[in-house]
Structure formats: C-alpha cells, structure tokens
Design a protein around this motif. Structure first.
Motif, PDB file in Angstrom:
ATOM      1  N   GLU A 153       0.825  -1.206   0.000  1.00  0.00           N
ATOM      2  CA  GLU A 153       0.000   0.000   0.000  1.00  0.00           C
ATOM      3  C   GLU A 153       0.862   1.260   0.000  1.00  0.00           C
ATOM      4  N   ALA A 154       1.979   1.226   0.712  1.00  0.00           N
ATOM      5  CA  ALA A 154       2.888   2.379   0.726  1.00  0.00           C
ATOM      6  C   ALA A 154       3.498   2.597  -0.662  1.00  0.00           C
ATOM      7  N   HIS A 155       3.912   1.516  -1.324  1.00  0.00           N
ATOM      8  CA  HIS A 155       4.451   1.636  -2.677  1.00  0.00           C
ATOM      9  C   HIS A 155       3.376   2.129  -3.648  1.00  0.00           C
ATOM     10  N   LEU A 156       2.160   1.623  -3.493  1.00  0.00           N
ATOM     11  CA  LEU A 156       1.052   2.051  -4.343  1.00  0.00           C
ATOM     12  C   LEU A 156       0.813   3.545  -4.188  1.00  0.00           C
ATOM     13  N   PHE A 157       0.808   4.016  -2.961  1.00  0.00           N
ATOM     14  CA  PHE A 157       0.618   5.442  -2.690  1.00  0.00           C
ATOM     15  C   PHE A 157       1.715   6.261  -3.381  1.00  0.00           C
ATOM     16  N   SER A 158       2.956   5.806  -3.270  1.00  0.00           N
ATOM     17  CA  SER A 158       4.070   6.518  -3.913  1.00  0.00           C
ATOM     18  C   SER A 158       3.899   6.572  -5.425  1.00  0.00           C
ATOM     19  N   LEU A 159       3.525   5.450  -6.021  1.00  0.00           N
ATOM     20  CA  LEU A 159       3.327   5.425  -7.474  1.00  0.00           C
ATOM     21  C   LEU A 159       2.198   6.361  -7.896  1.00  0.00           C
TER      22      LEU A 159
END
Length: 101
Positions: free
Chosen positions: A80-86
């Motif tokens: 979820e953190a990576h998704l938010f960054s993307l």
C-alpha cells in the motif's frame, strides 16, 4: 502398556495458530496508460523501488508491451505504501493478493 506423560500437552490456541501462519503476500502491479512517457516510468521505478536502469527499463517495456508488470511483492502494508508513492508520481498501479504464495 500405555505410559502416561508427566506433563500435559498444551493445546495451541486459535490466536497462536493464526500468528504462526505466514503473512499473505501482495503484489504491486504497474499498468499501462497513454499519458506517461517511457523515460518517465523508468525514472519513477528507479526512485520508488531503487531499481537500476536495466531493471527499471525491463519493467517499463513489460508494461508497454503486455499492459502490466509486477514490480514488487511483499506485505500488504508495504504494498500500500508503494502504491501510494506510485500514485503520487501519477502512475497507474494496483495491488492484488499473490495467490502463488
């Protein structure tokens, strides 16, 4: 002859059993979009995931040619953190449960 055990067996509680099961893996998938340039996607993958140039380019080409690329697999919280960054970089991406693990 049956020999009695000197110490009774402890049953595993449901909470303990749940804690010992491996965490479910989640995938971060980058999807193709008609907006972002290929060089931009490579740059974002390098910054977000720390990929080197060839690996970032490989994922970008997979997105371009196949419409999607699994760029990361791990815990749901990190996915979820990576998704938010993307999404902050305006890339189209999703997370999904990894059924293979």
């Amino acid at each position: 002859m049956i020999v009695a055990e000197s110490t009774p067996r402890q049953k595993q509680s449901p909470q303990t059993a749940a804690q010992t099961q491996p965490a479910e893996a989640w995938r971060v998938v980058v999807l193709n979009d008609p907006v972002n340039r290929m060089s931009y996607v490579v740059m974002v993958l390098r910054r977000v995931f720390g990929f080197d140039e060839p690996r970032a380019r490989q994922h970008m080409l997979q997105v371009h040619e196949q419409g999607r690329s699994i760029v990361w697999t791990g815990t749901r919280e990190q996915a979820e953190a990576h998704l938010f960054s993307l999404h902050q970089w305006h890339l189209t991406a999703i997370i999904q449960a990894d059924e293979t693990s």
